[in-house]
Design an enzyme around this catalytic site. Structure first.
Site, short mmCIF file in Angstrom:
data_model
loop_
_atom_site.label_atom_id
_atom_site.label_comp_id
_atom_site.label_asym_id
_atom_site.label_seq_id
_atom_site.Cartn_x
_atom_site.Cartn_y
_atom_site.Cartn_z
CD GLU A 38 35.91 42.49 41.85
OE1 GLU A 38 37.04 42.51 41.31
OE2 GLU A 38 34.94 43.10 41.41
CB CYS A 89 38.27 43.09 37.81
SG CYS A 89 38.51 44.70 38.58
#
Length: 468
Positions: free
Chosen positions: A228, A262
């Site tokens: 990720e 993010c």
């Protein structure tokens, strides 16, 4: 060498820790493997009992954990308390659902008995970032431990206190002593950990370069990875959007965790006809942020996690302005101690600028004009990243169609800011990585998906297919 915990609001050293040497790291991994060999034999009921205890402790200690996050990486304390509570919900979710997610699946292959089993694989290494120092770890650890695995954590070097607190959390919850271990090491030792024969897989949340490095090392060792990585989430603002509601949601999405997420909203792609109104309202909403001491409950935007990260963000802003972007608010480094940066809005952003091409990891919004819906979609997808995104429109059918079929991202929300939820899979495409965390998909990433066939004794095989 040592590892330092530094308060980003003041620059003061909180504590210094001794870095583990190779022998200590190897011993920790070996002890985690030994704990796994026993843990894998436990039933889901026993595992769930301990995971629910972890959830209870997270709620009980939320204030302490929130303060720890504020001190080590600058998260506003009320957000840190909320993060601990979200971790508790994640633990409860897997305690409740792991057995169902990993139940044997019968496949009809009469006259034989056939089924698919989901079994643990061993020690899983987690390489985790500082921005959500508890949640990022829990969303890996809760499914991994409930699946019967062990975990070793290489946390970001600026949050060693959080890393050790998480190790103690699982110990206090009644998990085996060494089932979850924290490795106080720098990034240079990660390759050796990956190569250790008892480490069977790796989960990393971090930058794209870090993901490439970990994936290459894990690939060479034939070990599975879930990545990720970074994101530059685009929010499309269509011509029928409610400007006040949309600007408020976009500011919230941009300022989550002081912009250090993010899946924070980063690029705002607005149809030309309402761009001026949107920018004006976005500046108003960004101006409502309370920047200050993360230990103050009224603070909504704290410092960035480190001064070097603040300086890199400011350099991206100044380079974008030098290439023609206009700064509508913020954009200046404040005087005084700490790694603070003001909420900032840039407009006139176009390709070739850092604000367009790169991930901006801080409270900086980039406004980009689009001619029409097709152009907005093109701009949204004109990125190396593909983690999250949003669409704001009153036409829900159109918003759903754009989200489902046209935006290249792992998560797209309509009329809402992107957020992770234990019930929903989370991850990205393109340079934002691969694999999924959370939901049933996340717990199945680190298990052996095992085919079992039981034929009556003496049965002659009837299949005409060649083996393999």
């Amino acid at each position: 060498m040592g590892i330092e915990s530094i308060n980003p609001a003041t620059g003061e050293v909180i504590e210094r820790y001794d870095e583990m040497n190779h022998a200590q790291v190897g011993a920790a991994i070996d002890s985690a493997h030994a704990a796994f060999l026993e843990w894998r034999q436990t039933g889901f009921g026993e595992r769930a009992k301990r995971m629910r205890k972890a959830a209870s402790l997270l709620r009980e200690r939320a204030g302490d954990y929130g303060r720890l996050m504020a001190l080590e990486m600058g998260k506003p304390i009320r957000d840190g308390i909320g993060e601990a509570q979200k971790c508790a919900a994640g633990c409860d979710y897997y305690a409740e659902n792991a057995e169902r997610f990993l139940a044997d699946e019968v496949v009809e292959t009469s006259p034989r008995k056939s089924f698919v089993a989901f079994r643990p694989i061993g020690v899983v290494l987690a390489v985790m970032p500082w921005n959500f120092p508890f949640w990022q770890v829990i969303r890996f650890a809760a499914p991994a431990l409930m699946a019967g695995n062990a975990g070793v954590l290489k946390h970001a070097s600026n949050v060693p206190g959080c890393a050790l607190a998480l190790e103690q959390l699982f110990r206090d919850a009644g998990f085996p002593e060494n089932l979850f271990r924290t490795l106080l090491i720098g990034s240079k030792m990660v390759g050796d950990v990956i190569a250790h024969p008892h480490v069977r897989a790796v989960s990393i949340t971090g930058s794209t370069p870090a993901g490439r490095d970990v994936a290459s090392k894990a690939g060479a060792a034939l070990k599975k990875t879930v990545l990720e990585l970074g994101g530059s989430d685009a929010y499309l603002v269509l011509s029928d959007a409610d400007i006040e509601f949309t600007a408020a949601a976009c500011a919230k999405g941009r300022l989550v965790n002081s912009g250090q997420s993010c899946i924070a909203a980063k690029r705002f792609i607005v149809l030309e006809g309402l761009k001026a109104r949107f920018e004006q309202q976005l500046v108003v909403e960004m101006g409502k942020a309370v920047v200050g001491d993360p230990l103050d409950e009224n603070t909504t935007v704290g410092p960035l996690a480190r001064r070097d990260l603040r300086d890199e963000l400011h350099e991206q802003v100044t380079k974008s302005i030098a290439k023609g972007a206009r700064c509508l608010c913020g954009g200046k480094v404040p005087e005084g101690p700490g790694a603070f940066y003001p909420p900032t809005v840039l407009t006139g952003v176009h390709p070739g600028m850092p604000a367009y091409d790169e991930e901006m990891f801080g409270p900086v919004a980039a406004v980009i004009a689009a001619k029409d819906v097709d152009d907005a979609v093109r701009i949204a997808n004109d990125s190396e990243f593909g983690l999250g995104g949003g669409v704001f429109t009153r036409d829900l059918a159109l918003g759903e169609q754009i989200a489902a079929d046209r935006i290249e991202a792992g998560s797209v929300f309509v009329n809402a800011t992107v957020a992770s939820d234990p019930k929903l899979p989370f991850g990205g495409v393109k340079d934002s990585g691969y694999g999924r965390e959370l939901s049933s998909f996340g717990i199945r990433e680190f298990v052996n998906i095992k085919t079992i066939v039981v034929a009556p004794h003496g049965t002659v095989p009837t299949s005409s297919h060649h083996s393999e």
